[in-house]
Write a protein that holds these residues in place. Structure first.
Motif, PDB file in Angstrom:
ATOM      1  N   ILE A  86       0.858  -1.183   0.000  1.00 27.55           N
ATOM      2  CA  ILE A  86       0.000   0.000   0.000  1.00 27.55           C
ATOM      3  C   ILE A  86       0.893   1.233   0.000  1.00 27.55           C
ATOM      4  N   ILE A  87       0.666   2.103  -0.966  1.00 31.39           N
ATOM      5  CA  ILE A  87       1.455   3.328  -1.127  1.00 31.39           C
ATOM      6  C   ILE A  87       0.590   4.507  -0.727  1.00 31.39           C
ATOM      7  N   GLU A  88       1.129   5.366   0.111  1.00 28.11           N
ATOM      8  CA  GLU A  88       0.405   6.555   0.546  1.00 28.11           C
ATOM      9  C   GLU A  88       0.995   7.790  -0.129  1.00 28.11           C
ATOM     10  N   ARG A  89       0.129   8.596  -0.703  1.00 25.97           N
ATOM     11  CA  ARG A  89       0.557   9.863  -1.315  1.00 25.97           C
ATOM     12  C   ARG A  89      -0.326  10.974  -0.745  1.00 25.97           C
ATOM     13  N   LEU A  90       0.219  11.710   0.210  1.00 26.01           N
ATOM     14  CA  LEU A  90      -0.552  12.751   0.877  1.00 26.01           C
ATOM     15  C   LEU A  90      -0.511  14.054   0.090  1.00 26.01           C
ATOM     16  N   SER A  91      -1.567  14.804   0.229  1.00 26.01           N
ATOM     17  CA  SER A  91      -1.726  16.034  -0.546  1.00 26.01           C
ATOM     18  C   SER A  91      -0.554  16.985  -0.401  1.00 26.01           C
ATOM     19  N   ASP A  92      -0.132  17.226   0.836  1.00 21.79           N
ATOM     20  CA  ASP A  92       0.918  18.216   1.081  1.00 21.79           C
ATOM     21  C   ASP A  92       2.288  17.776   0.585  1.00 21.79           C
ATOM     22  N   ALA A  93       2.457  16.483   0.307  1.00 21.60           N
ATOM     23  CA  ALA A  93       3.748  15.978  -0.173  1.00 21.60           C
ATOM     24  C   ALA A  93       3.875  16.064  -1.692  1.00 21.60           C
ATOM     25  N   ARG A  94       2.802  16.399  -2.379  1.00 18.30           N
ATOM     26  CA  ARG A  94       2.844  16.475  -3.839  1.00 18.30           C
ATOM     27  C   ARG A  94       3.697  17.649  -4.308  1.00 18.30           C
ATOM     28  N   GLY A  95       4.136  17.562  -5.554  1.00 19.92           N
ATOM     29  CA  GLY A  95       4.819  18.700  -6.148  1.00 19.92           C
ATOM     30  C   GLY A  95       3.865  19.866  -6.335  1.00 19.92           C
ATOM     31  N   ARG A  96       4.412  21.075  -6.302  1.00 19.66           N
ATOM     32  CA  ARG A  96       3.558  22.257  -6.477  1.00 19.66           C
ATOM     33  C   ARG A  96       4.220  23.228  -7.440  1.00 19.66           C
ATOM     34  N   VAL A  97       3.420  23.728  -8.366  1.00 16.50           N
ATOM     35  CA  VAL A  97       3.890  24.714  -9.329  1.00 16.50           C
ATOM     36  C   VAL A  97       2.918  25.894  -9.320  1.00 16.50           C
ATOM     37  N   ARG A  98       3.468  27.074  -9.128  1.00 11.42           N
ATOM     38  CA  ARG A  98       2.662  28.309  -9.215  1.00 11.42           C
ATOM     39  C   ARG A  98       3.216  29.157 -10.338  1.00 11.42           C
ATOM     40  N   ALA A  99       2.318  29.583 -11.230  1.00  9.62           N
ATOM     41  CA  ALA A  99       2.752  30.375 -12.388  1.00  9.62           C
ATOM     42  C   ALA A  99       1.803  31.545 -12.595  1.00  9.62           C
ATOM     43  N   GLY A 100       1.620  32.347 -11.556  1.00  3.98           N
ATOM     44  CA  GLY A 100       0.737  33.500 -11.672  1.00  3.98           C
ATOM     45  C   GLY A 100      -0.718  33.082 -11.682  1.00  3.98           C
ATOM     46  N   TRP A 101      -1.223  32.746 -12.867  1.00  2.00           N
ATOM     47  CA  TRP A 101      -2.636  32.392 -13.024  1.00  2.00           C
ATOM     48  C   TRP A 101      -2.931  30.935 -12.686  1.00  2.00           C
ATOM     49  N   LEU A 102      -1.871  30.132 -12.459  1.00  2.00           N
ATOM     50  CA  LEU A 102      -2.028  28.695 -12.238  1.00  2.00           C
ATOM     51  C   LEU A 102      -1.453  28.274 -10.892  1.00  2.00           C
ATOM     52  N   ASP A 103      -2.236  27.497 -10.145  1.00  2.00           N
ATOM     53  CA  ASP A 103      -1.749  26.838  -8.932  1.00  2.00           C
ATOM     54  C   ASP A 103      -2.001  25.349  -9.128  1.00  2.00           C
ATOM     55  N   SER A 104      -0.922  24.581  -9.261  1.00  2.00           N
ATOM     56  CA  SER A 104      -1.053  23.178  -9.643  1.00  2.00           C
ATOM     57  C   SER A 104      -0.322  22.274  -8.661  1.00  2.00           C
ATOM     58  N   ARG A 105      -0.990  21.194  -8.269  1.00  2.00           N
ATOM     59  CA  ARG A 105      -0.395  20.156  -7.442  1.00  2.00           C
ATOM     60  C   ARG A 105      -0.209  18.909  -8.293  1.00  2.00           C
ATOM     61  N   HIS A 106       0.995  18.328  -8.253  1.00  2.00           N
ATOM     62  CA  HIS A 106       1.328  17.189  -9.094  1.00  2.00           C
ATOM     63  C   HIS A 106       1.526  15.936  -8.228  1.00  2.00           C
ATOM     64  N   THR A 107       0.682  14.944  -8.420  1.00  2.00           N
ATOM     65  CA  THR A 107       0.841  13.677  -7.727  1.00  2.00           C
ATOM     66  C   THR A 107       2.091  12.951  -8.205  1.00  2.00           C
ATOM     67  N   PHE A 108       2.349  13.028  -9.515  1.00  2.82           N
ATOM     68  CA  PHE A 108       3.513  12.382 -10.121  1.00  2.82           C
ATOM     69  C   PHE A 108       4.364  13.434 -10.837  1.00  2.82           C
ATOM     70  N   SER A 109       5.603  13.071 -11.150  1.00  7.09           N
ATOM     71  CA  SER A 109       6.515  13.984 -11.838  1.00  7.09           C
ATOM     72  C   SER A 109       5.853  14.526 -13.113  1.00  7.09           C
ATOM     73  N   PHE A 110       5.989  15.836 -13.290  1.00  3.96           N
ATOM     74  CA  PHE A 110       5.348  16.493 -14.431  1.00  3.96           C
ATOM     75  C   PHE A 110       5.995  17.858 -14.622  1.00  3.96           C
ATOM     76  N   GLY A 111       6.353  18.170 -15.879  1.00  2.00           N
ATOM     77  CA  GLY A 111       6.914  19.482 -16.171  1.00  2.00           C
ATOM     78  C   GLY A 111       8.168  19.746 -15.349  1.00  2.00           C
ATOM     79  N   SER A 112       8.179  20.887 -14.664  1.00  2.00           N
ATOM     80  CA  SER A 112       9.351  21.275 -13.880  1.00  2.00           C
ATOM     81  C   SER A 112       9.467  20.521 -12.557  1.00  2.00           C
ATOM     82  N   TYR A 113       8.415  19.785 -12.168  1.00  2.00           N
ATOM     83  CA  TYR A 113       8.481  18.983 -10.945  1.00  2.00           C
ATOM     84  C   TYR A 113       8.958  17.581 -11.300  1.00  2.00           C
TER      85      TYR A 113
END
Length: 237
Positions: free
Chosen positions: A2-29
């Protein structure tokens, strides 16, 4: 396992108009420990400011699902697919051999909050395709099939051996799901609060199950109805 992925541990990208949380590697995360789960490659939780969005860009050989939690998401793509996705709707775009698309907040005054999900397909360079069925009304404690392989069992016709369900859970409502060791499963809490076999999960939290068997008991435990996604996935090497 069983793998746990908590919200606060996800990657985060903020780009002015965008606030994004990434569960898995994506873009700059990038985190080599979180490159996906089986054929499930991306779960991004995006909040987009009014009137803003993603300019036209290209993808290939990926199954892309958009699930709106609040607001409206305007979509256009080179297959001719387009429209505004509203809460309760699941949009499917199969990029196939290549497709260009854009997504913008449909409102000039209110933000949009949605999940974008990518699944690796079981075939390459297929003809691009698009579907946006009507919204599905959540029934308390009932799993609703939203996507299945080629649509043969219902939902949008995703090109992979995946079944995706949505589930609403009011406080105290319970739902059960069987786990089979020959499958992988991903539980994503989109909104609200639940317990999974007694483990408390908040919005954005997730659990992955691999080589597990038995029964999973889900219970709504928040003041509002929880919105849960359940992925039934093939085992991949």
């Amino acid at each position: 396992m069983i793998i746990e992925r908590l919200s606060d541990a996800r990657g985060r990208v903020r780009a002015g108009w965008l606030d994004s949380r990434h569960t898995f590697s994506f873009g700059s995360y990038y985190d080599p420990a979180w490159m996906g789960f089986g054929c499930l490659r991306v779960i991004n939780e995006d909040r987009v400011d009014p009137g803003a969005g993603f300019a036209p860009h290209r993808h290939a050989n990926m199954e892309i699902l958009s699930y709106v939690l609040s607001g409206g998401l305007a979509h256009q793509d080179s297959t001719g697919g387009g429209g505004t996705i509203r809460p309760g709707e699941l949009q499917w775009m199969s990029a196939g051999h290549g497709v260009e698309h854009s997504e913008f907040n449909a409102s000039k005054t209110e933000p949009v909050h949605f999940l974008q999900i990518w699944v690796q397909p079981d075939r390459l360079n297929a003809q691009p395709a698009y579907a946006q069925p009507a919204a599905v009304e959540a029934k308390d404690g009932e799993f609703v099939l939203r996507a299945s392989r080629d649509g043969v069992e219902g939902g949008v016709p995703i090109r992979q051996d995946v079944k995706l369900y949505s589930l609403g859970l009011a406080q105290g409502t319970q739902a059960r799901r069987s786990l089979e060791s020959g499958r992988m499963y991903w539980l994503q809490v989109a909104q609200g609060r639940i317990e999974a076999n007694g483990r408390v999960l908040q919005a954005g939290d997730a659990l992955g199950f691999a080589d597990e068997s038995g029964e999973l008991l889900l219970t709504g435990s928040g003041d509002s109805v929880a919105d849960v996604l359940w992925f039934d996935l093939p085992v991949v090497g």
